[in-house]
Motif scaffolding. Structure first.
Motif, PDB file in Angstrom:
ATOM      1  N   PHE A   1       0.805  -1.251  -0.046  1.00 32.31           N
ATOM      2  CA  PHE A   1       0.193   0.050  -0.027  1.00 32.31           C
ATOM      3  C   PHE A   1       0.992   1.305   0.048  1.00 32.31           C
ATOM      4  CE2 PHE A   1      -3.092   2.607   2.511  1.00 32.31           C
ATOM      5  CZ  PHE A   1      -3.855   3.268   1.552  1.00 32.31           C
ATOM      6  N   GLU A   2       1.705   1.394   0.883  1.00 29.53           N
ATOM      7  CA  GLU A   2       2.991   2.593   1.091  1.00 29.53           C
ATOM      8  C   GLU A   2       3.584   2.738  -0.431  1.00 29.53           C
ATOM      9  OE1 GLU A   2       2.713   4.699   3.276  1.00 29.53           O
ATOM     10  OE2 GLU A   2       1.078   3.403   4.278  1.00 29.53           O
ATOM     11  N   TYR A   3       3.779   1.641  -0.968  1.00 29.07           N
ATOM     12  CA  TYR A   3       4.614   1.715  -2.565  1.00 29.07           C
ATOM     13  C   TYR A   3       3.536   2.352  -3.518  1.00 29.07           C
ATOM     14  CZ  TYR A   3       7.800  -0.320  -5.888  1.00 29.07           C
ATOM     15  OH  TYR A   3       8.818  -0.233  -6.967  1.00 29.07           O
ATOM     16  N   ILE A   4       2.235   1.794  -3.550  1.00 27.84           N
ATOM     17  CA  ILE A   4       1.451   2.261  -4.449  1.00 27.84           C
ATOM     18  C   ILE A   4       1.261   3.745  -3.986  1.00 27.84           C
ATOM     19  CG2 ILE A   4      -1.243   2.351  -5.005  1.00 27.84           C
ATOM     20  CD1 ILE A   4      -1.032  -0.559  -4.204  1.00 27.84           C
ATOM     21  N   LYS A   5       0.930   4.297  -2.904  1.00 27.59           N
ATOM     22  CA  LYS A   5       1.001   5.721  -2.650  1.00 27.59           C
ATOM     23  C   LYS A   5       2.008   6.415  -2.724  1.00 27.59           C
ATOM     24  CE  LYS A   5      -0.137   5.162   1.539  1.00 27.59           C
ATOM     25  NZ  LYS A   5      -0.730   5.597   3.171  1.00 27.59           N
ATOM     26  N   HIS A   6       3.270   5.869  -2.969  1.00 30.97           N
ATOM     27  CA  HIS A   6       4.575   6.437  -3.202  1.00 30.97           C
ATOM     28  C   HIS A   6       4.527   6.843  -4.758  1.00 30.97           C
ATOM     29  CE1 HIS A   6       8.394   8.181  -2.884  1.00 30.97           C
ATOM     30  NE2 HIS A   6       8.982   7.340  -4.116  1.00 30.97           N
ATOM     31  N   PHE A   7       3.989   5.925  -5.490  1.00 31.19           N
ATOM     32  CA  PHE A   7       4.069   5.792  -6.985  1.00 31.19           C
ATOM     33  C   PHE A   7       2.949   6.886  -7.302  1.00 31.19           C
ATOM     34  CE2 PHE A   7       6.738   2.354  -8.140  1.00 31.19           C
ATOM     35  CZ  PHE A   7       7.015   2.703  -9.369  1.00 31.19           C
ATOM     36  N   ASN A   8       2.037   7.000  -6.599  1.00 35.66           N
ATOM     37  CA  ASN A   8       0.842   8.014  -7.046  1.00 35.66           C
ATOM     38  C   ASN A   8       0.887   9.568  -6.319  1.00 35.66           C
ATOM     39  OD1 ASN A   8      -1.508   8.375  -8.468  1.00 35.66           O
ATOM     40  ND2 ASN A   8      -2.583   8.342  -6.375  1.00 35.66           N
ATOM     41  N   GLN A   9       2.239   9.743  -5.807  1.00 38.77           N
ATOM     42  CA  GLN A   9       2.511  10.996  -5.155  1.00 38.77           C
ATOM     43  C   GLN A   9       1.854  12.280  -5.761  1.00 38.77           C
ATOM     44  OE1 GLN A   9       6.724  11.894  -4.858  1.00 38.77           O
ATOM     45  NE2 GLN A   9       6.942   9.938  -5.602  1.00 38.77           N
ATOM     46  N   ASN A  10       2.092  12.030  -7.211  1.00 38.99           N
ATOM     47  CA  ASN A  10       1.781  13.545  -8.078  1.00 38.99           C
ATOM     48  C   ASN A  10       0.416  13.016  -8.597  1.00 38.99           C
ATOM     49  OD1 ASN A  10       3.990  14.904  -6.994  1.00 38.99           O
ATOM     50  ND2 ASN A  10       5.215  13.724  -8.648  1.00 38.99           N
ATOM     51  N   GLY A  11      -0.398  11.786  -8.476  1.00 42.30           N
ATOM     52  CA  GLY A  11      -1.430  11.592  -9.034  1.00 42.30           C
ATOM     53  C   GLY A  11      -1.336  10.932 -10.465  1.00 42.30           C
ATOM     54  N   GLY A  12      -0.007  10.454 -10.775  1.00 42.25           N
ATOM     55  CA  GLY A  12       0.309   9.987 -12.029  1.00 42.25           C
ATOM     56  C   GLY A  12       0.097   8.634 -12.233  1.00 42.25           C
ATOM     57  N   LEU A  13      -0.560   7.777 -11.365  1.00 41.62           N
ATOM     58  CA  LEU A  13      -0.525   6.452 -11.536  1.00 41.62           C
ATOM     59  C   LEU A  13      -2.249   6.126 -12.054  1.00 41.62           C
ATOM     60  CD1 LEU A  13       1.034   3.897 -10.629  1.00 41.62           C
ATOM     61  CD2 LEU A  13      -0.114   3.815  -8.495  1.00 41.62           C
ATOM     62  N   ASP A  14      -2.162   5.308 -13.171  1.00 45.15           N
ATOM     63  CA  ASP A  14      -3.253   5.229 -13.801  1.00 45.15           C
ATOM     64  C   ASP A  14      -3.917   3.721 -13.355  1.00 45.15           C
ATOM     65  OD1 ASP A  14      -3.274   7.233 -15.683  1.00 45.15           O
ATOM     66  OD2 ASP A  14      -1.425   6.383 -16.564  1.00 45.15           O
ATOM     67  N   VAL A  15      -3.078   2.699 -13.066  1.00 42.61           N
ATOM     68  CA  VAL A  15      -3.414   1.193 -12.899  1.00 42.61           C
ATOM     69  C   VAL A  15      -2.590   0.898 -11.823  1.00 42.61           C
ATOM     70  CG1 VAL A  15      -4.156  -0.911 -13.994  1.00 42.61           C
ATOM     71  CG2 VAL A  15      -3.934   1.446 -15.317  1.00 42.61           C
ATOM     72  N   VAL A  16      -3.252  -0.128 -10.990  1.00 41.33           N
ATOM     73  CA  VAL A  16      -2.389  -1.134 -10.214  1.00 41.33           C
ATOM     74  C   VAL A  16      -2.789  -2.524 -10.418  1.00 41.33           C
ATOM     75  CG1 VAL A  16      -2.418  -1.831  -7.757  1.00 41.33           C
ATOM     76  CG2 VAL A  16      -2.138   0.535  -8.342  1.00 41.33           C
ATOM     77  N   GLN A  17      -1.715  -3.471 -10.678  1.00 43.02           N
ATOM     78  CA  GLN A  17      -2.081  -4.739 -10.625  1.00 43.02           C
ATOM     79  C   GLN A  17      -1.640  -5.342  -9.539  1.00 43.02           C
ATOM     80  OE1 GLN A  17      -0.214  -8.721 -13.261  1.00 43.02           O
ATOM     81  NE2 GLN A  17      -0.666  -6.802 -14.189  1.00 43.02           N
ATOM     82  N   LEU A  18      -2.479  -6.224  -8.797  1.00 39.00           N
ATOM     83  CA  LEU A  18      -2.384  -6.871  -7.224  1.00 39.00           C
ATOM     84  C   LEU A  18      -2.968  -8.080  -7.124  1.00 39.00           C
ATOM     85  CD1 LEU A  18      -5.591  -6.186  -6.333  1.00 39.00           C
ATOM     86  CD2 LEU A  18      -4.435  -3.933  -5.638  1.00 39.00           C
TER      87      LEU A  18
END
Length: 311
Positions: free
Chosen positions: A161-178
């Protein structure tokens, strides 16, 4: 086949996708290329438009097979691949090898060549641990690839979860595979609500818990050499999972197999865009695809599931 939006993107994906790890031929037991190609052809015939692969599956062999199937109908397919493990796969020291965006773009271009395409619909970072220099390099590479029109959407493959939030820090994450399934509900607590709130598309891998939720395994099951499941029969989690699966059999119906129930379960979550069970045969594809039109889970179904496998 029913379709959904991939998060806030304009990409429309089939509820059931095709997971192409097994067809790489180096992790899930014997598989013949002609059967793999036939399975993908059947998937497309049945309305599946989302194919997920990675550069590390069969050290590129999966991508090469996928290229043969998408040839001549590239615009009909939502193509997903991943990068970030190939170097570590070859480097026993585990030293950072994707610490510069140029290295990631180099790996991306190699995938393009194997897939024989000039763009990827969804490109994932395949690293599930947070090494600062590699994470930042991927974020920079994603920006470049999107800017240049090489990718339509970018994401990360992880349950952290923390890794996902870090990737999305600037709102640039479109998709997560989990990883999410009846037997693995941890992401329901924080991760899936966050992704839904952020409008981030969710690609579910492992929705059948690598075959366990189809009900085809027992305590007598054995796996061949070269199959990553070879030691499962000796592991406690496997034995406990089989016990839970046996209890869930009561939810099977004449028009809904246990595996289809498991797929309907993950599709029942409003954050989920597409589930990508693996398949090596046309029969497996047919069963997976049919889950899209099988009966929805009732309140009684959900109550029993929560009793057998609490969140």
């Amino acid at each position: 086949m029913k379709y959904r939006k991939l998060g806030k993107s304009n990409i429309e994906v089939s509820e059931i996708g095709f997971g192409a790890w097994a067809i790489g031929g180096d992790a899930w037991g014997p598989v013949a290329d002609n059967n793999s190609i036939a399975a993908m052809e059947k998937a497309i015939e049945l309305g599946i438009n989302f194919i997920d692969t990675a550069d590390v599956y069969g050290s590129g062999h999966s991508e090469t097979l996928v290229s043969q199937v998408i040839k001549g109908r590239r615009d009909q397919i939502v193509l997903s691949t991943k990068g970030g493990l190939m170097g570590h796969h070859r480097d026993p020291k585990g030293d950072p090898v994707y610490h510069r965006p140029e290295k990631i773009i180099e790996a991306f271009e190699a995938s393009l060549r194997r897939l024989k395409t000039d763009y990827i619909d969804v490109y994932f970072c395949h690293l599930w641990w947070d090494k600062h220099e590699e994470t930042e390099a991927f974020i920079q590479a994603f920006e470049i690839l999107k800017r240049d029109g090489k990718v339509r959407a970018v994401g990360v493959s992880t349950e952290n979860f923390e890794y996902i939030k870090h990737f999305n820090q600037n709102g640039g994450l479109d998709v997560v595979q989990l990883d999410y399934s009846l037997l693995n509900r941890q992401t329901e607590k924080e991760t899936l609500p966050y992704l839904q709130d952020q409008g981030i598309g969710v690609v579910v891998r492992g929705p059948l818990r690598m075959g366990v939720l189809t009900g085809k395994f027992s305590n007598e099951t054995t796996f061949s050499e070269g199959d990553i499941r070879k030691n499962w029969p000796n592991e406690e989690w496997f034995k406990h999972s089989l016990e839970k699966v046996e209890r869930l059999r009561i939810l099977e119906k004449e028009d809904r197999t246990l595996g289809q129930l498991a797929l309907r379960f993950v599709l029942n979550h409003p954050a989920v865009s597409v589930a990508i069970p693996g398949a090596k045969t046309t029969r497996q594809v047919e069963l997976n695809a049919a889950a899209s039109i099988r009966p929805l889970l009732s309140e009684d179904d959900i109550s029993f599931i929560n009793e057998v496998i609490p969140m």
